[in-house]
Motif scaffolding. Sequence first.
Motif, PDB file in Angstrom:
ATOM      1  N   MET A 179       0.826  -1.215   0.021  1.00  0.00           N
ATOM      2  CA  MET A 179       0.036  -0.203   0.100  1.00  0.00           C
ATOM      3  C   MET A 179       0.887   1.414  -0.201  1.00  0.00           C
ATOM      4  O   MET A 179       0.464   2.236  -0.534  1.00  0.00           O
ATOM      5  CB  MET A 179      -0.788   0.000   1.267  1.00  0.00           C
ATOM      6  CG  MET A 179      -2.022   1.013   1.305  1.00  0.00           C
ATOM      7  SD  MET A 179      -3.263   0.734  -0.035  1.00  0.00           S
ATOM      8  CE  MET A 179      -3.639   2.368  -0.681  1.00  0.00           C
ATOM      9  N   ALA A 180       2.188   1.246   0.671  1.00  0.00           N
ATOM     10  CA  ALA A 180       2.893   2.373   0.844  1.00  0.00           C
ATOM     11  C   ALA A 180       3.604   2.611  -0.604  1.00  0.00           C
ATOM     12  O   ALA A 180       4.052   3.595  -0.789  1.00  0.00           O
ATOM     13  CB  ALA A 180       4.118   2.018   1.722  1.00  0.00           C
ATOM     14  N   GLU A 181       3.650   1.592  -1.495  1.00  0.00           N
ATOM     15  CA  GLU A 181       3.929   1.918  -2.819  1.00  0.00           C
ATOM     16  C   GLU A 181       3.187   2.080  -3.986  1.00  0.00           C
ATOM     17  O   GLU A 181       3.360   2.374  -5.153  1.00  0.00           O
ATOM     18  CB  GLU A 181       4.982   0.495  -3.075  1.00  0.00           C
ATOM     19  CG  GLU A 181       5.908   0.123  -2.220  1.00  0.00           C
ATOM     20  CD  GLU A 181       7.093   1.175  -2.374  1.00  0.00           C
ATOM     21  OE1 GLU A 181       7.362   1.806  -3.447  1.00  0.00           O
ATOM     22  OE2 GLU A 181       7.609   1.403  -1.051  1.00  0.00           O
ATOM     23  N   LEU A 254      -5.740   6.473   2.310  1.00  0.00           N
ATOM     24  CA  LEU A 254      -5.123   7.211   3.472  1.00  0.00           C
ATOM     25  C   LEU A 254      -4.524   8.313   3.506  1.00  0.00           C
ATOM     26  O   LEU A 254      -3.546   8.667   4.133  1.00  0.00           O
ATOM     27  CB  LEU A 254      -4.359   5.925   3.990  1.00  0.00           C
ATOM     28  CG  LEU A 254      -4.832   4.523   4.265  1.00  0.00           C
ATOM     29  CD1 LEU A 254      -3.670   3.646   4.544  1.00  0.00           C
ATOM     30  CD2 LEU A 254      -6.043   4.577   4.951  1.00  0.00           C
ATOM     31  N   ASN A 255      -5.299   9.228   2.621  1.00  0.00           N
ATOM     32  CA  ASN A 255      -4.504  10.793   2.621  1.00  0.00           C
ATOM     33  C   ASN A 255      -3.128  10.840   2.101  1.00  0.00           C
ATOM     34  O   ASN A 255      -2.642  11.675   2.520  1.00  0.00           O
ATOM     35  CB  ASN A 255      -4.735  11.335   3.911  1.00  0.00           C
ATOM     36  CG  ASN A 255      -6.300  11.750   4.193  1.00  0.00           C
ATOM     37  OD1 ASN A 255      -6.933  12.287   2.885  1.00  0.00           O
ATOM     38  ND2 ASN A 255      -6.650  11.571   5.066  1.00  0.00           N
ATOM     39  N   ASN A 256      -2.594   9.942   1.473  1.00  0.00           N
ATOM     40  CA  ASN A 256      -1.246   9.562   1.037  1.00  0.00           C
ATOM     41  C   ASN A 256      -0.969  10.642  -0.334  1.00  0.00           C
ATOM     42  O   ASN A 256      -1.194  10.004  -1.267  1.00  0.00           O
ATOM     43  CB  ASN A 256      -0.748   8.196   0.948  1.00  0.00           C
ATOM     44  CG  ASN A 256       0.806   8.130   0.730  1.00  0.00           C
ATOM     45  OD1 ASN A 256       1.626   8.910   0.549  1.00  0.00           O
ATOM     46  ND2 ASN A 256       0.802   6.807   0.158  1.00  0.00           N
ATOM     47  N   LYS A 257      -0.493  11.674   0.131  1.00  0.00           N
ATOM     48  CA  LYS A 257      -0.348  12.834  -1.177  1.00  0.00           C
ATOM     49  C   LYS A 257       0.901  12.139  -1.865  1.00  0.00           C
ATOM     50  O   LYS A 257       0.912  12.394  -3.109  1.00  0.00           O
ATOM     51  CB  LYS A 257       0.071  14.028  -0.446  1.00  0.00           C
ATOM     52  CG  LYS A 257      -1.303  14.686   0.188  1.00  0.00           C
ATOM     53  CD  LYS A 257      -0.772  15.940   0.827  1.00  0.00           C
ATOM     54  CE  LYS A 257      -1.972  16.858   1.495  1.00  0.00           C
ATOM     55  NZ  LYS A 257      -1.583  18.029   1.958  1.00  0.00           N
ATOM     56  N   SER A 258       1.730  11.540  -1.359  1.00  0.00           N
ATOM     57  CA  SER A 258       2.940  11.168  -2.197  1.00  0.00           C
ATOM     58  C   SER A 258       2.546   9.943  -3.240  1.00  0.00           C
ATOM     59  O   SER A 258       3.160   9.828  -4.300  1.00  0.00           O
ATOM     60  CB  SER A 258       4.058  10.185  -1.473  1.00  0.00           C
ATOM     61  OG  SER A 258       3.555   9.319  -0.739  1.00  0.00           O
ATOM     62  N   SER A 259       1.336   9.311  -3.157  1.00  0.00           N
ATOM     63  CA  SER A 259       0.812   8.511  -4.139  1.00  0.00           C
ATOM     64  C   SER A 259       0.334   9.160  -5.422  1.00  0.00           C
ATOM     65  O   SER A 259       0.100   8.501  -6.476  1.00  0.00           O
ATOM     66  CB  SER A 259      -0.316   7.691  -3.577  1.00  0.00           C
ATOM     67  OG  SER A 259      -1.513   8.731  -3.470  1.00  0.00           O
ATOM     68  N   GLU A 260       0.184  10.583  -5.182  1.00  0.00           N
ATOM     69  CA  GLU A 260      -0.381  11.279  -6.204  1.00  0.00           C
ATOM     70  C   GLU A 260      -1.726  11.029  -6.819  1.00  0.00           C
ATOM     71  O   GLU A 260      -2.123  11.458  -7.982  1.00  0.00           O
ATOM     72  CB  GLU A 260       0.722  11.172  -7.438  1.00  0.00           C
ATOM     73  CG  GLU A 260       2.065  12.021  -7.087  1.00  0.00           C
ATOM     74  CD  GLU A 260       2.831  12.257  -8.120  1.00  0.00           C
ATOM     75  OE1 GLU A 260       2.790  11.565  -9.166  1.00  0.00           O
ATOM     76  OE2 GLU A 260       4.043  12.887  -8.089  1.00  0.00           O
ATOM     77  N   VAL A 261      -2.539  10.105  -6.066  1.00  0.00           N
ATOM     78  CA  VAL A 261      -3.944   9.796  -6.257  1.00  0.00           C
ATOM     79  C   VAL A 261      -4.789  11.147  -5.878  1.00  0.00           C
ATOM     80  O   VAL A 261      -4.494  11.712  -5.028  1.00  0.00           O
ATOM     81  CB  VAL A 261      -4.416   8.871  -5.454  1.00  0.00           C
ATOM     82  CG1 VAL A 261      -5.945   8.336  -5.653  1.00  0.00           C
ATOM     83  CG2 VAL A 261      -3.505   7.479  -5.738  1.00  0.00           C
TER      84      VAL A 261
END
Length: 409
Positions: A179-181, A254-261
């Motif tokens: 998920m982190a990737e 999960l609000n992960n901005k680094s995913s660029e989703v």
Amino acid sequence: MVAPFLGACTNLERELQNGHIFLADYEALQGVPANTINGKQQYIAAPMCLLWKNPQDKLVPIAIQLSQTPGKNVPIFLPSDSEYDWLLAKIWVRSADFQVHEADAHLLRTHLLAEVFSIATTRQLPMGHPVYKLIIPHLRYTLEINTFARTKLLGPGGFFDQASVTGNGGVPVILKKAMAEVTYSSLCLPDDINGRAMEHVPNYLYRDDGMKIWEAVESFVSNIINYYYTSDVMVKEDPELQAWVAEIFMEGFLNNKSSEVPSFLATKDSVIKYLTMVIFRCSAQHAAVNTAQFDFYSWMPNGPTTMKSPPPSTKGVTTMETILEALPDVSSTTGGINSVWVLSNEPMDKRRLGYYPDERFTEKTPQEFIKKFQYQLSEISKCIQERNKTMHLPYIYLDPSEIENSVSI
């Protein structure tokens, strides 16, 4: 080490510069706890496999390391090693590939994402919303099959506990790492192909067939969105659409901005790409990672669910007997084959990609768009079927006539 396998006219550095060297890296398995099955400790590895695109346009393995950390007890296996050393090293890679495939490519990137899309759609989009009408057929049965998977496959006493090295706690560890990737580009087929430098690898039929389907879906989505949204302002000011995208980003990514989703869609083009990703993930992508499982995993050494012996730490000691001792026992083997057989069979009331018997778009123009989409898919299907007639090993999994509309098994 690998120079002898590349031929006299080249070397590793030159092949790297030419884009002919690839790495299958199973780092996600590093530190994953190994299961105990029938009272016996099982074993897992996090290998790295170096592959070369040879002059015959085939990707072939040229070096395998069965650990992420080099050392004197971590040999690099080569095609020039003894037959059984090289065979066992490849089996270990295939076992690792099975674990990552099931937890990441299959479970996370199709089933669980489709569940996020489904719940957010039900919560945020009214049934009369054009985006709801567009994607709801691609969410059919997803919650039901995922509930089944949680009890029969992933839950206590399920398949993974009984037959897989990642059972009894390993799957959540892989999921967290995977998920982190996850990135937006990795979920969008054209960007993913380019990001992995696979755009020019010959005979990559997942890419070739998948891109045709992606473009057909994109064209269909574009027609629908441009019909209902006449400007980018309409997109920005659609509170239901924006609430839907925001919830997927918050709860699913999960609000992960680094995913660029995206958490907000500002233009019609951004909506088209996003919805194309959603539909492709829930249909063609799931078909690509699910339908072939029995064909490739029913021969157990091609995808062992577990290994009963630790990875070899030296060369020259492997025999056929030690390979057989390392492979899964009978119960794990039958459990694995039974599971992939069930998963590879689509439901009896299958609804293939692009066919919508539950009429939701009542206007004439969107109905014409649907017919055009169906025609495009039928033409893609004809091309794939003609090509497959000439192949020793046909690639049938992205034939639109075989793709289910949704994640339903």
